[in-house]
Design an enzyme around this catalytic site. Sequence first.
Site, PDB file in Angstrom:
ATOM      1  N   SER A 147       0.828  -1.209   0.000  1.00 11.16           N
ATOM      2  CA  SER A 147       0.000   0.000   0.000  1.00 11.16           C
ATOM      3  C   SER A 147       0.863   1.260   0.000  1.00 11.16           C
ATOM      4  O   SER A 147       1.588   1.515  -0.952  1.00 11.16           O
ATOM      5  CB  SER A 147      -0.959  -0.033   1.189  1.00 11.16           C
ATOM      6  OG  SER A 147      -1.921   1.001   1.088  1.00 11.16           O
ATOM      7  N   ASP A 293      -3.205   6.651  -3.147  1.00  8.46           N
ATOM      8  CA  ASP A 293      -1.946   6.096  -2.681  1.00  8.46           C
ATOM      9  C   ASP A 293      -1.480   5.058  -3.710  1.00  8.46           C
ATOM     10  O   ASP A 293      -2.185   4.797  -4.690  1.00  8.46           O
ATOM     11  CB  ASP A 293      -2.087   5.538  -1.262  1.00  8.46           C
ATOM     12  CG  ASP A 293      -2.969   4.313  -1.188  1.00  8.46           C
ATOM     13  OD1 ASP A 293      -3.822   4.130  -2.085  1.00  8.46           O
ATOM     14  OD2 ASP A 293      -2.836   3.532  -0.231  1.00  8.46           O
ATOM     15  N   ASP A 297      -6.125   2.240  -3.008  1.00  5.39           N
ATOM     16  CA  ASP A 297      -7.273   1.945  -2.157  1.00  5.39           C
ATOM     17  C   ASP A 297      -7.604   3.116  -1.238  1.00  5.39           C
ATOM     18  O   ASP A 297      -8.639   3.110  -0.572  1.00  5.39           O
ATOM     19  CB  ASP A 297      -7.083   0.647  -1.367  1.00  5.39           C
ATOM     20  CG  ASP A 297      -5.938   0.687  -0.377  1.00  5.39           C
ATOM     21  OD1 ASP A 297      -5.144   1.651  -0.392  1.00  5.39           O
ATOM     22  OD2 ASP A 297      -5.822  -0.267   0.426  1.00  5.39           O
TER      23      ASP A 297
END
Length: 541
Positions: A147, A293, A297
């Site tokens: 992430s 990002d 998400d």
Amino acid sequence: MTSPLRTAAEAWLADDPDPASQAELRSVIEDEAELEDRFSGPLRFGTAGLRGPLRAGPNGMNLAVVRGAAAGLVHWLAAQSAAPDDRPLVIGYDARHGSHAFAVETARVATGAGRRALLMPHPLPTPVLAFAVRRHGAAAGVMVTASHNPPQDNGYKVYLADGAQLVPPADAEIEAAIRAVGPLADVPLGPPGEVLDEQIAADYVTAALGVVDRDGPRDLAVAYTPMHGVGRRVFVTTLLAAGYPAPFVVAEQAEPDPDFPTVAFPNPEEPGATDLLLALAAREGADIAIANDPDADRCAVAYRTGGEPGAGWRQLRGDEVGVLLADHLMRRGVQGRYATTIVSSTLLSRLCADRDQPYGETLTGFKWIVRAGDDLVYGYEEALGYCVAPQTVRDKDGITAALLVCELAAGLKAEGRTLGDRLDELALRYGLHATDQLSVRVADLGDIAAMMATIRARPPAELLGVAVGSVEDLQPDADVLILRAGTTRVVVRPSGTEPKLKAYLEVVEPVADGADIPQARERAAASLAALRTETAAALGR
């Protein structure tokens, strides 16, 4: 005499299937401190799976750890059904270092165990993988991503058949299955699965378009950055398909780059991370600026604070975007449960009570938010995560959230107003709910436990001069402490993804009238600054 750490390292080398990883470990095998860090224990299943630095050894992300994780996962899946289970495992990956190799290794383990593996056609956003799990009727999904973590990290996120991140007891059961995997050389490997075609992304875009009204205003100038991640192609395709003009894209951050060269930390919440975006927005006279990002998400939003193109910009906090989107959906007549977490603003609960909508409050993380109730229509968390269409993606989704922000902003622009104007309306009706965060990054995880022990043993008697009315400790269910003093609230917990202790702060300022809003914001900012100091002292910092 050979040390236990050296013995453990030698054993790991003998079972490591990756020559590059073997060479890296051999280069540090004489360094006891380095070995102690790498062999202090295996990576544990935290928020939905594994996450850690790319390095050899059990306490890192590498091919050996991934093979063991995949073997444990497929063994656990097989044990869930007495009858043969022909549902596939769907595997996605981002553009980080090692992501494609880890995805292919997972597919080979799955096919080696006799299960079909469906691999994404190229690096795609995490929400597309979550969507694909249900679209393909999969037994589970794996997304290889870290992430918004630093470039040296990677991770392994697991979704269950319902398209949501895994929760207890599945996480502990899968971890036990991983620990039970024998020598990695004995794990059977098959072919690298079936590579899906572009239809999966097209299907996601079609489903995403359902979040906006086809007949709403479309006049909106958007500046956008994928922050060196994988969101641009899907976001731009979706935005154009919805009828909005093409966005201005930050050229320096438009293409995936696992080194994230223009940002110190690829998280839109971090200071300076959106500087290039806001500069582009000002230069092009955009109405709003949006950042995803790296795995898309999450979604960050800023708006122009004046009517002229050269005016200033204000980036919204996650709580502000979260409440704006909830308010927008309610105004559109979307009926059902609106949910957030214990660390998010309390304003959503006020909206739900005022508008007679069911409200849900969960522990942190979308694995809990999307399970807030069968009637869930919207969920958000303060860390820039929004689920605006649970029927499409049962997780946070920065693409559909961005699309819904565009609908809201375009509608307000048609009325000569901004996102800030709508926030002011909410403040007038419900009071100004201001939030902030105290984040303490540590080198030694033991420091986090020490700080939690300190505030539990000696919680403050007052916050901002008001007696603390309640101290709620959520142990053993969660390592969370909640302090309330009047309308002031502090929630303290360890981060689920980083070596940090986090304290979430909220103050509520009454607003007399429209003219009082700027002063209310100043009062709230001063109160939050004082609350940060008081909370740090209570943690022993």
